[in-house]
Scaffold this motif. Structure first.
Motif, mmCIF file in Angstrom:
data_model
loop_
_atom_site.group_PDB
_atom_site.id
_atom_site.type_symbol
_atom_site.label_atom_id
_atom_site.label_comp_id
_atom_site.label_asym_id
_atom_site.label_seq_id
_atom_site.Cartn_x
_atom_site.Cartn_y
_atom_site.Cartn_z
ATOM 1 N N ARG A 200 0.839 -1.196 0.000
ATOM 2 C CA ARG A 200 0.000 0.000 0.000
ATOM 3 C C ARG A 200 0.874 1.245 0.000
ATOM 4 N NH1 ARG A 200 -3.602 -1.557 -2.634
ATOM 5 N NH2 ARG A 200 -4.794 0.314 -2.205
ATOM 6 N N ASN A 201 1.990 1.186 0.719
ATOM 7 C CA ASN A 201 2.902 2.321 0.712
ATOM 8 C C ASN A 201 3.452 2.576 -0.692
ATOM 9 O OD1 ASN A 201 2.516 2.711 3.393
ATOM 10 N ND2 ASN A 201 4.510 1.970 4.051
ATOM 11 N N ALA A 202 3.628 1.486 -1.454
ATOM 12 C CA ALA A 202 4.148 1.642 -2.811
ATOM 13 C C ALA A 202 3.223 2.543 -3.629
ATOM 14 C CB ALA A 202 4.282 0.287 -3.487
ATOM 15 N N ASN A 208 1.750 10.289 -4.577
ATOM 16 C CA ASN A 208 2.083 11.607 -4.054
ATOM 17 C C ASN A 208 3.270 11.456 -3.122
ATOM 18 O OD1 ASN A 208 2.271 14.086 -2.847
ATOM 19 N ND2 ASN A 208 0.067 14.342 -2.613
ATOM 20 N N ARG A 209 4.441 11.643 -3.697
ATOM 21 C CA ARG A 209 5.645 11.352 -2.949
ATOM 22 C C ARG A 209 5.781 12.252 -1.727
ATOM 23 N NH1 ARG A 209 11.513 10.213 -5.588
ATOM 24 N NH2 ARG A 209 12.657 10.261 -3.634
ATOM 25 N N GLU A 210 5.381 13.505 -1.919
ATOM 26 C CA GLU A 210 5.500 14.438 -0.803
ATOM 27 C C GLU A 210 4.618 14.006 0.364
ATOM 28 O OE1 GLU A 210 5.386 19.237 -0.411
ATOM 29 O OE2 GLU A 210 5.556 18.309 -2.369
ATOM 30 N N ALA A 211 3.409 13.544 0.005
ATOM 31 C CA ALA A 211 2.500 13.076 1.046
ATOM 32 C C ALA A 211 3.114 11.905 1.792
ATOM 33 C CB ALA A 211 1.170 12.663 0.436
ATOM 34 N N ALA A 212 3.773 11.032 1.043
ATOM 35 C CA ALA A 212 4.393 9.873 1.666
ATOM 36 C C ALA A 212 5.506 10.309 2.621
ATOM 37 C CB ALA A 212 4.945 8.936 0.594
ATOM 38 N N VAL A 213 6.297 11.278 2.180
ATOM 39 C CA VAL A 213 7.369 11.783 3.042
ATOM 40 C C VAL A 213 6.777 12.414 4.292
ATOM 41 C CG1 VAL A 213 9.233 13.475 3.234
ATOM 42 C CG2 VAL A 213 8.980 12.130 1.149
ATOM 43 N N ASN A 214 5.737 13.227 4.095
ATOM 44 C CA ASN A 214 5.089 13.873 5.235
ATOM 45 C C ASN A 214 4.509 12.864 6.208
ATOM 46 O OD1 ASN A 214 5.637 16.467 4.472
ATOM 47 N ND2 ASN A 214 3.740 16.725 3.332
ATOM 48 N N ALA A 215 4.073 11.723 5.671
ATOM 49 C CA ALA A 215 3.482 10.711 6.529
ATOM 50 C C ALA A 215 4.569 9.814 7.112
ATOM 51 C CB ALA A 215 2.480 9.879 5.741
ATOM 52 N N ALA A 216 5.817 10.243 6.976
ATOM 53 C CA ALA A 216 6.937 9.539 7.582
ATOM 54 C C ALA A 216 7.173 8.155 6.997
ATOM 55 C CB ALA A 216 6.772 9.459 9.101
ATOM 56 N N ILE A 217 6.799 7.966 5.720
ATOM 57 C CA ILE A 217 7.201 6.739 5.033
ATOM 58 C C ILE A 217 8.621 6.966 4.549
ATOM 59 C CG2 ILE A 217 6.824 5.289 2.996
ATOM 60 C CD1 ILE A 217 3.856 6.008 3.211
ATOM 61 N N LEU B 77 8.888 11.824 10.881
ATOM 62 C CA LEU B 77 8.651 10.628 11.686
ATOM 63 C C LEU B 77 8.850 10.921 13.164
ATOM 64 C CD1 LEU B 77 8.166 7.531 11.426
ATOM 65 C CD2 LEU B 77 10.637 7.274 11.512
ATOM 66 N N GLU B 78 9.948 11.626 13.452
ATOM 67 C CA GLU B 78 10.256 11.909 14.839
ATOM 68 C C GLU B 78 9.245 12.896 15.425
ATOM 69 O OE1 GLU B 78 14.282 12.403 15.568
ATOM 70 O OE2 GLU B 78 13.987 12.644 17.721
ATOM 71 N N ALA B 79 8.867 13.891 14.618
ATOM 72 C CA ALA B 79 7.896 14.866 15.095
ATOM 73 C C ALA B 79 6.602 14.153 15.462
ATOM 74 C CB ALA B 79 7.638 15.912 14.010
ATOM 75 N N LYS B 80 6.183 13.239 14.624
ATOM 76 C CA LYS B 80 4.958 12.488 14.861
ATOM 77 C C LYS B 80 5.091 11.645 16.121
ATOM 78 C CE LYS B 80 1.811 10.438 11.501
ATOM 79 N NZ LYS B 80 1.834 9.798 10.190
ATOM 80 N N ALA B 81 6.247 10.995 16.257
ATOM 81 C CA ALA B 81 6.465 10.149 17.420
ATOM 82 C C ALA B 81 6.418 10.972 18.700
ATOM 83 C CB ALA B 81 7.807 9.427 17.298
ATOM 84 N N TYR B 104 -4.378 6.992 7.550
ATOM 85 C CA TYR B 104 -3.362 6.253 8.292
ATOM 86 C C TYR B 104 -2.078 6.057 7.491
ATOM 87 C CZ TYR B 104 -6.444 5.395 12.166
ATOM 88 O OH TYR B 104 -7.236 5.568 13.271
ATOM 89 N N LEU B 105 -1.869 6.905 6.499
ATOM 90 C CA LEU B 105 -0.678 6.790 5.660
ATOM 91 C C LEU B 105 0.579 6.784 6.530
ATOM 92 C CD1 LEU B 105 -0.132 6.676 2.613
ATOM 93 C CD2 LEU B 105 0.279 9.111 2.671
ATOM 94 N N GLY B 106 1.432 5.801 6.279
ATOM 95 C CA GLY B 106 2.675 5.732 7.039
ATOM 96 C C GLY B 106 2.538 4.988 8.347
ATOM 97 N N GLU B 107 1.316 4.692 8.754
ATOM 98 C CA GLU B 107 1.143 3.954 10.008
ATOM 99 C C GLU B 107 -0.092 3.073 9.930
ATOM 100 O OE1 GLU B 107 0.884 7.016 12.885
ATOM 101 O OE2 GLU B 107 -0.886 7.908 11.962
#
Lengths: 333, 503
Positions: A200-202, A208-217, B77-81, B104-107
């Motif tokens: 799903r992360n893929a 939206n790469r920026e969104a992914a970065v912002n979401a800490a992926i 990531l750290e800010a979120k944590a 829930y993107l990223g988590e």
């Protein structure tokens, strides 16, 4: 929302409709023009088709993941050839020869490792330098192909081991090993892409790469994994094919990257990333192979086949564009 | 104030970029359960400060203190944590994925082997969506939602973690009034749970409605913090720009000329229907309505970006068909689009090239582009519009919003249009530059341009328009002259209440 589902259905179903169309066309056309007595839609013929589509199919599965990521990998053809050489050449190393048939799994392992490492190199360069994957893999395509020629010059590398050939031609219910590997790989990667966090992360990274970065992926490592995956799959493709054939030319696998990309795009994956599916790619692979085989069946030569496939690819993308336009009032771009 | 432990404290943050001191000793204290507005003109350093806080930039000096512990933010990531959540102004969504996956993107919740726990994901998401009172569910594809709903998805992210501090960056930029109410409820809810909220916005009425304290930045420098209750719009504006702001209604009228453009019974599918109006030379006509009322779509039709399904457009009394922007430009219609960065400018190009973009084909010396002619045009409009840039070589992406907008306006003025359409001319532009743009629009009308202003901000339409067209659900409800319009009757007209006769 309803029309949204509807147009999705059309888009996802298009490739299968196309396949059915091809089947009918070649079945009927075959009656008139074919030199062979056999019908086109014959079980053995279809099983053979699945087996023949395996080498590109396995690579296309990996390419789908890479392209959903918004990347592209042009070096797969070279990786394919290099891994084949590693596999066949390693069989004649002295210590391997002393192992007898136990050398076979070891040779496979060497080949698969080589593929993974070559993919890893691509991935690390893309991650650490931030250079576009197109450029990076264009470079590595030339580089890896160079290694192929350094290995044995213009000469083919060969090693025939009958046990290995037996394994490669083993079958259940007529489905031979390469076809089986293709199906299993498609199934596993489909599962990964639809059911796991990584999959799903893929989509998120490509969409939206920026969104992914912002979401800490962690986008870099994420892409790295996918490059390793496609390198591994290119090697697996080589393993399944050359275990049976036993001989590799330094020019083998050329243009494989483009065939894989063609299949992926036919299957509905966007070039800019973010959307696409393994199921669609599977359809794309089958559609291309059907076209090749079908045109051969009715007596067309290879040049004609390529011309037709090229035209159909453009037509399909044009249709896709038309389907995406929502109506007359739509904003013009 | 002293009895509470601040959830987040910034101390003497300094951040320099080559040639600019973007942040110069900025300090900020965010207490639990407060809504703290961060204000400042564009380019004052708000976004830089947020990026420092989010770990995207590292400060050169100063400290970030979370819960009295100095921390180094290494990334989002750290800010979120650490419990710091950002709600971005520019939508940060993957449009091909579902609402749940985006929230829930990223988590994404996991089961064994990295499998996504879909049941849990959907349950959690629907719980959040219920709180937000929105009309879509967890499985909806984000790309099929309206911009406003997408913004709600973005906001929903703040509710996924146990946040200590939530930073809202212009969350209401594309929300309708009804959705704003929901957002403010969400903020109040977070507040009552003791979450500290930093709220960045240019909209004064919101700031005064929901915030407790206001901190102001100007040119990267901290101007001070005031209690919202103890100040007013004028006071804050003065802190931000060092002068007063004019919010009056437009009184002056220019000499009106011929009808420059007239529209009769124009329709475009279900976007808008049976729209008729006329604009004279020297007149500013404001289009006011809620998001989705069809205003932008009318502008796009006039500029040839959409094909109308019915109706006629007349220019100087002559019926015309406008098939493409090239037609529109040839007939002297210019559109300053809503999305300045996406549709109006090539951000990576320099000021001069952006300004001469539509006519660069004509500015040639032999087979080559004539540098001299281009620079001459740029200089002329830089002076005329008072564009503040170090020189024409400056990349447009580095200018402030106000100056960017002036480049777009200059670009179209240099084409000598008859009709100038400006869509949301001051979106995302700070208060100081806003009134400059407003004055500019008035001036342009005085010079004989027919100007159409599409805006979602009432003070803006009141301030610049000679006449105001109120739209509701794709229809013109009423046309007001600047004498008869009041805030009340205008609001009623755009909400579809009363309004009565269509003009």
């Amino acid at each position: 929302m309803k029309s949204d589902n509807m147009s999705n259905l059309i888009k996802n179903g298009a490739i299968w409709g196309f396949i059915v169309l091809e089947l009918i066309f070649f079945q009927i056309a075959g009656e008139f023009w074919s030199l062979s007595e056999r019908a086109f839609m014959d079980l053995d013929n279809m099983l053979l088709l699945l087996k023949q589509s395996a080498p590109i199919g396995i690579i296309a599965v990996g390419m789908t993941v890479i392209m959903i990521n918004g990347n592209i990998d042009l070096s797969v053809g070279a990786i394919y050839a290099l891994c084949a050489i590693v596999m066949l050449d390693s069989m004649s190393w002295p210590f391997m020869e002393s192992l007898g048939d136990w050398a076979i799994p070891l040779a496979w392992l060497f080949a698969l490792l080589t593929g993974a490492v070559l993919g890893l190199i691509n991935g690390i360069i893309v991650w650490k330098t931030g250079v576009d994957a197109f450029i990076v893999t264009l470079g590595s395509m030339l580089g890896y192909r160079g290694l192929v020629f350094m290995y044995n010059g213009e000469n083919p590398t060969y090693h025939l081991n009958w046990t290995m050939v037996d394994i490669a031609e083993w079958d259940i219910f007529g489905v031979e090993t390469p076809a089986l590997v293709f199906l299993v790989v498609a199934l596993i990667v489909w599962f990964v892409m639809t059911r796991t966090v990584h999959g799903r992360n893929a989509y998120a990274v490509g969409n939206n790469r920026e969104a992914a970065v912002n979401a800490a992926i962690r986008v870099g490592p994420h892409m790295l994994i996918n490059f390793v995956l496609i390198g591994f799959l290119a090697a697996l493709s080589a393993v399944t094919f050359y275990s049976g054939s036993g001989s590799v030319n330094p020019n083998d696998g050329m243009l494989f990257e483009l065939w894989a990309i063609t299949a992926v795009v036919l299957g509905g994956t966007k070039l800019i990333g973010g959307a696409g599916s393994i199921v669609g790619t599977f359809g794309g692979v089958i559609a291309i192979q059907l076209l090749r085989k079908g045109l051969g069946h009715i007596g067309a030569d290879t040049a004609t086949v390529n011309l037709v496939i090229g035209l159909i690819l453009i037509a399909v993308l044009f249709l896709d564009r038309q389907l995406n336009v929502k109506g007359k009032e739509e904003l013009k771009v | 104030m002293t009895e509470k432990t601040p959830v987040l404290r910034l101390e003497g943050i300094v951040k320099t970029f080559p040639g600019v001191r973007a942040l110069d000793g900025v300090s900020l204290t965010l207490l639990p359960g407060e809504v703290h507005a961060l204000m400042g003109e564009n380019g004052a350093g708000k976004s830089t400060l947020m990026k420092v806080l989010g770990g995207i930039y590292q400060p050169d000096e100063g400290q970030i203190i979370v819960d009295e512990q100095p921390v180094v933010m290494s990334g989002p990531l750290e800010a979120k944590a650490k419990g710091i959540v950002f709600i971005h102004q520019e939508l940060s969504l993957a449009t091909e994925l579902s609402v749940a996956e985006n929230i829930y993107l990223g988590e994404l919740p996991r089961k064994r082997f990295g499998l996504v726990d879909w049941a849990q994901l959907e349950a959690n998401t629907n719980k959040i969506l219920k709180k937000l009172n929105v009309g879509f569910n967890a499985k909806t594809r984000v790309g099929s939602l309206s911009i406003a709903n997408q913004q709600m998805v973005e906001i929903a992210r703040a509710l996924t973690v146990d946040a200590k501090a939530v930073i809202f960056d212009e969350p209401t930029a594309s929300l309708t009034d009804a959705e704003k109410v929901v957002l403010f409820e969400v903020i109040a809810d977070l507040q009552s749970q003791g979450v500290g909220i930093a709220y960045i916005s240019h909209r004064m009425e919101e700031i005064f409605k929901i915030t407790d304290r206001i901190s102001v930045l100007r040119d990267g420098q901290y101007q001070g913090t005031v209690n919202t209750a103890e100040t007013d719009e004028e006071g804050v504006t003065q802190m931000m720009i060092g002068r007063k702001l004019d919010l009056s209604r437009n009184e002056s009228h220019h000499e009106l000329g011929e009808v420059a453009i007239e529209v009769r019974g124009l329709s475009c599918g279900n976007l808008y229907e049976d729209v008729s109006f006329e604009v004279r030379r020297g007149e500013v006509v404001g289009f006011y309505g809620l998001v989705g009322a069809g205003r932008t779509e009318i502008a796009e039709t006039l500029f040839g970006l959409r094909n109308p399904s019915a109706g006629t457009i007349l220019m100087d009394g002559e019926e015309v068909t406008i098939q493409s922007p090239a037609d529109a430009i040839a007939r002297g219609i210019s559109l300053v689009p809503e999305d300045r960065k996406g549709q109006g400018l090539v951000l990576g190009m320099n000021c001069r090239d952006n300004m001469t973009l539509p006519q660069v084909g004509d500015l040639t010396a032999g087979p080559f582009v004539s540098d001299g002619a281009e620079v001459a045009i740029f200089d002329q409009y830089r002076d005329k519009l008072d564009i503040r840039t170090p020189g024409w070589r400056q990349t447009v992406g580095n200018l402030s919003g106000g100056n960017q907008q002036k480049i777009v306006i200059g670009k179209w003025l240099s084409m000598h249009p008859n009709v100038l359409i400006v869509d949301e001319p001051t979106r995302g532009i700070d208060v100081g530059s806003k009134s400059e743009i407003h004055n500019l629009i008035r001036e342009l009308a005085a010079q004989g341009y027919a100007v159409i202003v599409v805006s979602s901000e009432m003070p803006e339409v009141l301030h610049v328009s000679d006449r105001i067209v109120a739209m509701y659900m794709g229809r013109i409800i009423r046309t007001f002259t600047s004498e008869e319009v009041t805030e009340d009757n205008l609001i009623q007209a755009i909400s579809g209440i009363g309004g009565g006769k269509a003009a």
